[in-house]
Write a protein that holds these residues in place. Structure first.
Motif, short mmCIF file in Angstrom:
data_model
loop_
_atom_site.label_atom_id
_atom_site.label_comp_id
_atom_site.label_asym_id
_atom_site.label_seq_id
_atom_site.Cartn_x
_atom_site.Cartn_y
_atom_site.Cartn_z
N ALA A 63 -39.67 50.89 -30.21
CA ALA A 63 -40.40 49.85 -30.93
C ALA A 63 -39.67 49.48 -32.20
O ALA A 63 -39.07 50.32 -32.85
CB ALA A 63 -41.81 50.34 -31.26
N GLY A 64 -39.74 48.22 -32.53
CA GLY A 64 -39.13 47.73 -33.76
C GLY A 64 -40.17 47.28 -34.76
O GLY A 64 -41.36 47.25 -34.48
N MET A 65 -39.70 46.96 -35.92
CA MET A 65 -40.50 46.43 -37.03
C MET A 65 -41.68 47.36 -37.36
O MET A 65 -41.46 48.49 -37.74
CB MET A 65 -40.88 45.00 -36.77
N ALA A 66 -42.92 46.91 -37.23
CA ALA A 66 -44.07 47.75 -37.60
C ALA A 66 -44.21 48.95 -36.66
O ALA A 66 -44.84 49.94 -37.01
CB ALA A 66 -45.35 46.93 -37.60
N ALA A 67 -43.63 48.86 -35.47
CA ALA A 67 -43.50 49.98 -34.53
C ALA A 67 -44.81 50.70 -34.23
O ALA A 67 -44.89 51.91 -34.25
CB ALA A 67 -42.44 50.96 -35.04
N HIS A 68 -45.82 49.95 -33.86
CA HIS A 68 -47.10 50.57 -33.52
C HIS A 68 -47.13 51.19 -32.12
O HIS A 68 -47.93 52.07 -31.85
CB HIS A 68 -48.23 49.53 -33.63
N LEU A 69 -46.24 50.74 -31.25
CA LEU A 69 -46.32 51.14 -29.84
C LEU A 69 -46.27 52.66 -29.63
O LEU A 69 -47.11 53.18 -28.88
CB LEU A 69 -45.23 50.43 -29.04
N PRO A 70 -45.36 53.41 -30.25
CA PRO A 70 -45.38 54.87 -30.00
C PRO A 70 -46.70 55.54 -30.42
O PRO A 70 -47.20 56.41 -29.70
CB PRO A 70 -44.22 55.39 -30.84
N GLY A 71 -47.26 55.11 -31.52
CA GLY A 71 -48.54 55.68 -31.95
C GLY A 71 -49.68 55.31 -31.04
O GLY A 71 -50.57 56.13 -30.76
N VAL A 84 -38.62 55.84 -30.47
CA VAL A 84 -37.27 55.36 -30.76
C VAL A 84 -37.41 54.13 -31.65
O VAL A 84 -37.78 53.06 -31.17
CB VAL A 84 -36.50 55.00 -29.48
N PRO A 85 -37.15 54.27 -32.95
CA PRO A 85 -37.21 53.10 -33.81
C PRO A 85 -36.04 52.17 -33.49
O PRO A 85 -34.91 52.64 -33.36
CB PRO A 85 -37.09 53.67 -35.23
N LEU A 86 -36.34 50.90 -33.35
CA LEU A 86 -35.31 49.94 -32.96
C LEU A 86 -34.92 49.05 -34.12
O LEU A 86 -35.77 48.59 -34.88
CB LEU A 86 -35.79 49.12 -31.77
N GLU A 87 -33.64 48.80 -34.23
CA GLU A 87 -33.11 47.96 -35.28
C GLU A 87 -33.53 46.51 -35.02
O GLU A 87 -33.19 45.94 -33.99
CB GLU A 87 -31.60 48.07 -35.32
N SER A 88 -34.29 45.96 -35.95
CA SER A 88 -34.71 44.56 -35.83
C SER A 88 -35.25 44.12 -37.18
O SER A 88 -35.58 44.94 -38.04
CB SER A 88 -35.78 44.40 -34.75
N GLY A 89 -35.35 42.83 -37.35
CA GLY A 89 -35.93 42.28 -38.56
C GLY A 89 -35.08 42.49 -39.80
O GLY A 89 -33.97 43.04 -39.74
N SER A 90 -35.61 42.08 -40.91
CA SER A 90 -34.86 42.10 -42.16
C SER A 90 -34.60 43.51 -42.69
O SER A 90 -33.69 43.71 -43.49
CB SER A 90 -35.60 41.28 -43.23
#
Length: 164
Positions: A63-71, A84-90
């Motif tokens: 998941a990227g950005m706010a990354a709510h999916l794993p939770g 897995v935090p994904l590189e995206s956004g600013s």
């Protein structure tokens, strides 16, 4: 062992396919889902809440950005969840890393490096190897091979240094 691999966007696939390569290397079965914690929560809930019935024993979730999916995945299961935090956004993945690391007490999500799908898959393999002797043997050989490769590279470096 069977793992559920979940990603929130098709743009996550170039990173998350590294996990699939590890699963194939170790002969680990897997199912893949592309679903959003926010846009398709029912699909996430259905996939996760029925996973044990399908033999899944862990999840690797990108998941990227706010990354709510794993939770969100962790909220629907007592099985191990590896984020897995994904590189995206600013913020280039730092937002996703911090979001996944900061799960509330009682709902753990293991977290690997930004874009660390390979390590997420290896952690899932380690979890499975705790109760599967065959998988443990494969993982031990994998680690021994990595060490051997490093020592071979060291030998080449030593030869190069001597020739300077």
């Amino acid at each position: 062992m069977k793992v559920g691999l979940i990603m929130g966007s098709d743009s996550d696939f170039p990173v998350m396919k590294k996990a699939i390569a590890i699963f194939k290397e170790f002969g680990v079965e897997y199912e893949v889902l592309l679903a959003s914690a926010h846009r398709t929560p029912a699909a996430v809930r259905e996939f996760v809440s029925t996973a044990e019935e399908r033999g899944i024993s862990a999840f690797v979730v990108g998941a990227g950005m706010a990354a709510h999916l794993p939770g969100v995945v962790a909220s629907y299961t007592t099985l191990p969840v590896i984020g897995v935090p994904l590189e995206s956004g600013s913020l280039q993945g730092m937002d996703a890393l911090l979001a996944i690391v900061q799960m509330p007490s009682g709902i753990p999500v293991a977290t690997v490096a930004i874009n660390g799908a390979k390590n997420g898959a290896l952690l899932a393999v380690q979890i499975g190897a705790a109760s599967d002797a065959g998988l443990a043997k494969k993982y031990k050989a994998y680690r021994e091979n990595m060490a051997k490769e490093v020592m071979e590279k060291n030998q080449k470096l030593q030869e190069t240094v001597k020739s300077l």
